[in-house]
Motif scaffolding. Sequence first.
Motif, short mmCIF file in Angstrom:
data_model
loop_
_atom_site.label_atom_id
_atom_site.label_comp_id
_atom_site.label_asym_id
_atom_site.label_seq_id
_atom_site.Cartn_x
_atom_site.Cartn_y
_atom_site.Cartn_z
N GLU A 134 29.89 33.28 19.55
CA GLU A 134 29.66 34.87 19.39
C GLU A 134 29.50 35.00 17.97
OE1 GLU A 134 32.74 37.16 21.12
OE2 GLU A 134 32.40 36.18 23.12
N ALA A 135 30.16 34.35 17.11
CA ALA A 135 30.02 34.71 15.60
C ALA A 135 28.79 34.13 15.19
CB ALA A 135 31.24 33.97 14.84
N ARG A 136 28.63 32.91 15.71
CA ARG A 136 27.18 32.26 15.19
C ARG A 136 25.91 33.06 15.59
NH1 ARG A 136 26.85 26.21 16.41
NH2 ARG A 136 28.00 26.16 14.35
N ALA A 137 25.79 33.55 17.05
CA ALA A 137 25.11 34.29 17.43
C ALA A 137 24.73 35.71 16.66
CB ALA A 137 25.17 34.63 18.93
N LEU A 138 26.00 36.36 16.07
CA LEU A 138 25.89 37.56 15.56
C LEU A 138 25.31 37.24 14.11
CD1 LEU A 138 26.58 40.39 15.10
CD2 LEU A 138 28.81 39.67 14.23
N ARG A 139 25.57 36.07 13.44
CA ARG A 139 25.16 35.74 12.12
C ARG A 139 23.66 35.31 12.34
NH1 ARG A 139 29.33 32.11 11.32
NH2 ARG A 139 27.95 30.43 11.93
N ASP A 140 23.17 34.71 13.31
CA ASP A 140 21.67 34.49 13.63
C ASP A 140 20.79 35.68 13.73
OD1 ASP A 140 22.59 31.99 13.38
OD2 ASP A 140 22.04 31.67 15.91
N ARG A 141 21.67 36.80 14.31
CA ARG A 141 20.67 38.04 14.46
C ARG A 141 20.51 38.74 12.90
NH1 ARG A 141 23.77 38.65 18.96
NH2 ARG A 141 25.22 40.20 18.06
N ILE A 142 21.64 38.54 12.12
CA ILE A 142 21.83 39.35 11.02
C ILE A 142 21.07 38.85 9.76
CG2 ILE A 142 23.28 39.81 9.09
CD1 ILE A 142 25.43 40.29 11.05
N ALA A 143 20.99 37.46 9.94
CA ALA A 143 20.18 36.68 8.89
C ALA A 143 19.36 35.47 9.64
CB ALA A 143 20.91 35.92 7.73
#
Length: 53
Positions: free
Chosen positions: A24-33
């Motif tokens: 989930e954290a990786r997916a969030l980072r991918d959406r942000i950057a």
Amino acid sequence: MAEKSPEQLDRLRRRAAFLRERDEARALRDRIAPRRAKVRQLREAMRRATFHH
């Protein structure tokens, strides 16, 4: 399959929760950057392509 002890089951549950949160954290980072995510994916692909046993 052998029965798992309560300690093993607890460890597996904690591991599954950790992996879920990490994804989930990786997916969030991918959406942000997205640019950084693309670079990371390209690096991982190169690492897989050049891996030798």
